[in-house]
Design a protein around this motif. Structure first.
Motif, PDB file in Angstrom:
ATOM      1  N   VAL A 144       0.846  -1.198   0.000  1.00  0.00           N
ATOM      2  CA  VAL A 144       0.000   0.000   0.000  1.00  0.00           C
ATOM      3  C   VAL A 144       0.884   1.253   0.000  1.00  0.00           C
ATOM      4  CG1 VAL A 144      -1.962  -1.115   1.111  1.00  0.00           C
ATOM      5  CG2 VAL A 144      -0.179  -0.056   2.526  1.00  0.00           C
ATOM      6  N   ALA A 145       2.189   1.057  -0.171  1.00  0.00           N
ATOM      7  CA  ALA A 145       3.141   2.165  -0.134  1.00  0.00           C
ATOM      8  C   ALA A 145       3.309   2.757  -1.533  1.00  0.00           C
ATOM      9  CB  ALA A 145       4.478   1.695   0.433  1.00  0.00           C
ATOM     10  N   TYR A 146       2.302   3.447  -2.007  1.00  0.00           N
ATOM     11  CA  TYR A 146       2.392   4.112  -3.299  1.00  0.00           C
ATOM     12  C   TYR A 146       1.576   5.400  -3.240  1.00  0.00           C
ATOM     13  CZ  TYR A 146      -2.084   1.657  -3.910  1.00  0.00           C
ATOM     14  OH  TYR A 146      -3.345   1.154  -3.731  1.00  0.00           O
ATOM     15  N   PRO A 147       1.956   6.407  -4.014  1.00  0.00           N
ATOM     16  CA  PRO A 147       1.248   7.686  -3.969  1.00  0.00           C
ATOM     17  C   PRO A 147      -0.052   7.649  -4.762  1.00  0.00           C
ATOM     18  CG  PRO A 147       3.024   7.810  -5.549  1.00  0.00           C
ATOM     19  CD  PRO A 147       3.137   6.457  -4.892  1.00  0.00           C
ATOM     20  N   VAL A 148      -0.982   8.485  -4.369  1.00  0.00           N
ATOM     21  CA  VAL A 148      -2.214   8.705  -5.122  1.00  0.00           C
ATOM     22  C   VAL A 148      -2.109  10.113  -5.690  1.00  0.00           C
ATOM     23  CG1 VAL A 148      -4.726   8.866  -5.027  1.00  0.00           C
ATOM     24  CG2 VAL A 148      -3.530   7.121  -3.675  1.00  0.00           C
ATOM     25  N   GLU A 149      -1.830  10.191  -6.966  1.00  0.00           N
ATOM     26  CA  GLU A 149      -1.557  11.470  -7.618  1.00  0.00           C
ATOM     27  C   GLU A 149      -2.281  11.528  -8.964  1.00  0.00           C
ATOM     28  OE1 GLU A 149       3.003  12.379  -6.183  1.00  0.00           O
ATOM     29  OE2 GLU A 149       2.713  10.935  -7.814  1.00  0.00           O
ATOM     30  N   LEU A 150      -2.208  12.710  -9.584  1.00  0.00           N
ATOM     31  CA  LEU A 150      -2.713  12.872 -10.932  1.00  0.00           C
ATOM     32  C   LEU A 150      -1.711  12.305 -11.936  1.00  0.00           C
ATOM     33  CD1 LEU A 150      -4.079  16.528 -10.681  1.00  0.00           C
ATOM     34  CD2 LEU A 150      -5.425  14.418 -10.683  1.00  0.00           C
ATOM     35  N   TYR A 151      -2.163  12.099 -13.142  1.00  0.00           N
ATOM     36  CA  TYR A 151      -1.300  11.625 -14.223  1.00  0.00           C
ATOM     37  C   TYR A 151      -0.363  12.753 -14.651  1.00  0.00           C
ATOM     38  CZ  TYR A 151      -0.247   9.298 -18.704  1.00  0.00           C
ATOM     39  OH  TYR A 151       0.364   8.684 -19.771  1.00  0.00           O
ATOM     40  N   PRO A 152       0.906  12.464 -14.944  1.00  0.00           N
ATOM     41  CA  PRO A 152       1.814  13.520 -15.415  1.00  0.00           C
ATOM     42  C   PRO A 152       1.357  14.073 -16.756  1.00  0.00           C
ATOM     43  CG  PRO A 152       2.867  11.358 -15.554  1.00  0.00           C
ATOM     44  CD  PRO A 152       1.582  11.170 -14.797  1.00  0.00           C
ATOM     45  N   ALA A 153       1.027  15.344 -16.779  1.00  0.00           N
ATOM     46  CA  ALA A 153       0.413  15.941 -17.964  1.00  0.00           C
ATOM     47  C   ALA A 153       1.308  15.861 -19.191  1.00  0.00           C
ATOM     48  CB  ALA A 153       0.041  17.400 -17.676  1.00  0.00           C
ATOM     49  N   VAL A 154       2.638  15.850 -18.989  1.00  0.00           N
ATOM     50  CA  VAL A 154       3.535  15.817 -20.144  1.00  0.00           C
ATOM     51  C   VAL A 154       3.450  14.493 -20.892  1.00  0.00           C
ATOM     52  CG1 VAL A 154       5.163  17.459 -19.138  1.00  0.00           C
ATOM     53  CG2 VAL A 154       5.463  15.011 -18.720  1.00  0.00           C
ATOM     54  N   MET A 155       2.834  13.467 -20.264  1.00  0.00           N
ATOM     55  CA  MET A 155       2.692  12.165 -20.910  1.00  0.00           C
ATOM     56  C   MET A 155       1.391  12.054 -21.704  1.00  0.00           C
ATOM     57  SD  MET A 155       5.443  10.521 -20.020  1.00  0.00           S
ATOM     58  CE  MET A 155       5.227   8.747 -20.017  1.00  0.00           C
ATOM     59  N   GLY A 156       0.562  13.094 -21.625  1.00  0.00           N
ATOM     60  CA  GLY A 156      -0.748  13.026 -22.266  1.00  0.00           C
ATOM     61  C   GLY A 156      -0.682  12.779 -23.761  1.00  0.00           C
ATOM     62  N   GLY A 157       0.266  13.428 -24.445  1.00  0.00           N
ATOM     63  CA  GLY A 157       0.375  13.249 -25.890  1.00  0.00           C
ATOM     64  C   GLY A 157       0.759  11.838 -26.270  1.00  0.00           C
ATOM     65  N   LEU A 158       1.686  11.247 -25.514  1.00  0.00           N
ATOM     66  CA  LEU A 158       2.085   9.866 -25.775  1.00  0.00           C
ATOM     67  C   LEU A 158       0.910   8.919 -25.553  1.00  0.00           C
ATOM     68  CD1 LEU A 158       4.146   7.676 -26.377  1.00  0.00           C
ATOM     69  CD2 LEU A 158       4.817   7.749 -23.961  1.00  0.00           C
ATOM     70  N   ALA A 159       0.169   9.142 -24.479  1.00  0.00           N
ATOM     71  CA  ALA A 159      -0.993   8.292 -24.213  1.00  0.00           C
ATOM     72  C   ALA A 159      -2.009   8.380 -25.347  1.00  0.00           C
ATOM     73  CB  ALA A 159      -1.644   8.694 -22.891  1.00  0.00           C
ATOM     74  N   ARG A 160      -2.182   9.561 -25.899  1.00  0.00           N
ATOM     75  CA  ARG A 160      -3.125   9.730 -27.017  1.00  0.00           C
ATOM     76  C   ARG A 160      -2.643   8.964 -28.251  1.00  0.00           C
ATOM     77  NH1 ARG A 160      -2.956  15.468 -28.331  1.00  0.00           N
ATOM     78  NH2 ARG A 160      -4.508  14.964 -29.924  1.00  0.00           N
ATOM     79  N   GLN A 161      -1.342   9.035 -28.527  1.00  0.00           N
ATOM     80  CA  GLN A 161      -0.804   8.319 -29.679  1.00  0.00           C
ATOM     81  C   GLN A 161      -0.975   6.809 -29.518  1.00  0.00           C
ATOM     82  OE1 GLN A 161       0.393   9.633 -32.572  1.00  0.00           O
ATOM     83  NE2 GLN A 161      -0.290  11.596 -31.757  1.00  0.00           N
ATOM     84  N   LEU A 162      -0.741   6.316 -28.321  1.00  0.00           N
ATOM     85  CA  LEU A 162      -0.897   4.878 -28.078  1.00  0.00           C
ATOM     86  C   LEU A 162      -2.364   4.471 -28.161  1.00  0.00           C
ATOM     87  CD1 LEU A 162       1.628   4.451 -25.140  1.00  0.00           C
ATOM     88  CD2 LEU A 162       1.894   3.611 -27.482  1.00  0.00           C
ATOM     89  N   LEU A 163      -3.249   5.313 -27.653  1.00  0.00           N
ATOM     90  CA  LEU A 163      -4.676   5.007 -27.706  1.00  0.00           C
ATOM     91  C   LEU A 163      -5.136   4.814 -29.147  1.00  0.00           C
ATOM     92  CD1 LEU A 163      -7.306   4.732 -26.012  1.00  0.00           C
ATOM     93  CD2 LEU A 163      -7.648   7.193 -26.355  1.00  0.00           C
ATOM     94  N   ARG A 164      -4.583   5.578 -30.045  1.00  0.00           N
ATOM     95  CA  ARG A 164      -4.953   5.462 -31.459  1.00  0.00           C
ATOM     96  C   ARG A 164      -4.452   4.162 -32.080  1.00  0.00           C
ATOM     97  NH1 ARG A 164      -3.264  11.748 -32.564  1.00  0.00           N
ATOM     98  NH2 ARG A 164      -4.978  12.665 -31.350  1.00  0.00           N
ATOM     99  N   GLN A 165      -3.491   3.492 -31.420  1.00  0.00           N
ATOM    100  CA  GLN A 165      -2.982   2.211 -31.899  1.00  0.00           C
ATOM    101  C   GLN A 165      -3.655   1.023 -31.209  1.00  0.00           C
ATOM    102  OE1 GLN A 165      -0.747   2.049 -34.444  1.00  0.00           O
ATOM    103  NE2 GLN A 165      -0.991   4.276 -34.503  1.00  0.00           N
ATOM    104  N   LEU A 166      -4.628   1.312 -30.335  1.00  0.00           N
ATOM    105  CA  LEU A 166      -5.221   0.259 -29.515  1.00  0.00           C
ATOM    106  C   LEU A 166      -5.803  -0.869 -30.362  1.00  0.00           C
ATOM    107  CD1 LEU A 166      -6.056  -0.718 -26.658  1.00  0.00           C
ATOM    108  CD2 LEU A 166      -8.188   0.559 -26.958  1.00  0.00           C
ATOM    109  N   GLN A 167      -6.552  -0.526 -31.384  1.00  0.00           N
ATOM    110  CA  GLN A 167      -7.190  -1.557 -32.200  1.00  0.00           C
ATOM    111  C   GLN A 167      -6.149  -2.424 -32.903  1.00  0.00           C
ATOM    112  OE1 GLN A 167     -10.245  -0.031 -34.773  1.00  0.00           O
ATOM    113  NE2 GLN A 167     -10.673  -2.015 -35.706  1.00  0.00           N
TER     114      GLN A 167
END
Length: 385
Positions: free
Chosen positions: A235-258
């Motif tokens: 249970v030793a882990y932080p509860v934080e927001l997603y790093p905003a600088v990674m948002g673009g990479l996540a979007r690119q990967l999401l488009r490759q999901l299919q």
């Protein structure tokens, strides 16, 4: 890094594209899948009766699920599974007293959908929530509907080893206005990971991407900082927001999901057809109407000792076999004291933990890799090739 120059805009677009992809009105992105589950459980309790403090989980699932429940300040309630499906044993689940249950958590292990419509009916009938955990099933469907969208709210994960990964990341989706408002109240007070932490995670992501090639499966043992293939309860882990600088990479990967899921399906179908009649091997029964994505291909080796021998042969061949979770949830020593109930002796979950073997299915697995894997399994099990 895509999105680094306009991080706020990048995150806004990521949430919009996730909402469109999964057909949900509200989307929140957290630092990890575990953090997302903690926030969602706290939100569900905020909109539910105060007397409901138990969360039902299957006896065999990822350790991060009970750890998130404990971190949220709730009690873990374990119900056994059906070894044939890896889903709940519904006869046992339907006999449970659910009067103190806040939520029932699905598993959708390895990208195989649970009987989510039945789970939703059970939860609704008991005045509880279905938390549809699709951390391993992003893009899988049941009767044409996305896993993660059944019940009150769902979870997806961008953590390492998931369908698409930015090394860390957890997604909450819901159509429930009250739950969305409760989540929003929590996330407005959360910080984002530090720049140094994010930079370190980007470095790990680059290393991780290199290790997907089957020819490099031997390397993780020499790179323990990645934590690949490890299963720990913490249970030793932080509860934080997603790093905003990674948002673009996540979007690119999401488009490759299919495309990625198409490769996983093809590999999973190959293994299913090639191994269905091998003595000593039991394949998982899939739900009618399901469209699995096979995050990994699961099978059960009926003799636990033979499972260990088979794993050794696959690893020696550089083919990435894994035993997955080392024990049933009920046998996690650090979880004692947080268990609100155990369904009988959890014999189904324990049986599976001793016999589970999973095979890699990601897009870099080649036809030759698949054939070699099947040949090793058949020879080990005494089946003509």
């Amino acid at each position: 890094m895509l999105g680094a120059f306009r991080p706020a805009r990048s995150m806004e677009l990521l949430q919009r594209e996730l909402a469109e992809r999964f057909g949900c009105r509200f989307v929140f992105v957290l630092s990890t899948g575990r953090a997302a589950m903690v926030v969602l459980l706290r939100a569900l309790q905020a909109v539910s009766e105060a007397a409901r403090y138990q969360v039902i989980v299957p006896a065999y699932t990822c350790y991060s699920v009970p750890s998130s429940i404990v971190k949220a300040g709730l009690q873990v309630r374990v119900v056994d599974i059906d070894p044939h499906t890896l889903d709940y044993d519904y006869d046992r689940l339907e006999r449970c007293d659910l009067s103190r249950v806040l939520a029932i958590v699905s598993a959708n292990l390895y990208g195989l959908p649970n009987d989510l419509q039945r789970l939703a009916r059970i939860a609704t009938g008991a005045g509880a929530h279905l938390l549809d955990d699709a951390a391993q099933a992003m893009g899988a469907r049941l009767n044409g509907r996305n896993c993660g969208t059944f019940g009150t709210a769902g979870i997806y994960s961008l953590d390492k080893g998931k369908v698409i990964t930015t090394m860390n990341g957890g997604i909450i989706v819901t159509d429930d206005d009250r739950v969305a408002a409760a989540v929003a109240r929590q996330v407005q007070h959360l910080d984002r990971p530090t720049t140094a932490h994010t930079a370190a995670e980007i470095g790990k992501l680059l290393a991780y991407s290199l290790l997907l090639d089957p020819s490099r499966y031997w390397l993780p043992a020499r790179m323990p900082f990645l934590g690949l293939g490890e299963t720990h309860y913490t249970v030793a882990y932080p509860v934080e927001l997603y790093p905003a600088v990674m948002g673009g990479l996540a979007r690119q990967l999401l488009r490759q999901l299919q495309r990625y899921n198409g490769a996983r399906r093809a590999n999973g179908f190959f293994y299913r057809q090639a191994l269905y009649d091998v003595p000593g091997i039991r394949l998982i029964t899939e739900q009618p109407g399901s469209d699995p994505i096979y995050l990994r291909f699961p099978l059960l080796v009926e003799d636990p000792l033979e499972r260990e021998r088979l794993l050794a042969r696959l690893r020696a061949g550089g083919l990435g076999g894994s035993s997955s979770y080392p024990s049933s949830i009920v046998d996690i020593a650090d979880l004692r004291g947080w268990l609100g109930g155990i369904d009988d002796d959890a014999s189904g979950g324990r049986w599976v933990a001793e016999r589970m073997l999973t095979l890699p299915t990601h897009p870099l697995v080649t036809a030759e890799d698949r054939r070699t894997t099947v040949t090793i399994i058949k020879k080990s099990m005494g089946r003509p090739v």
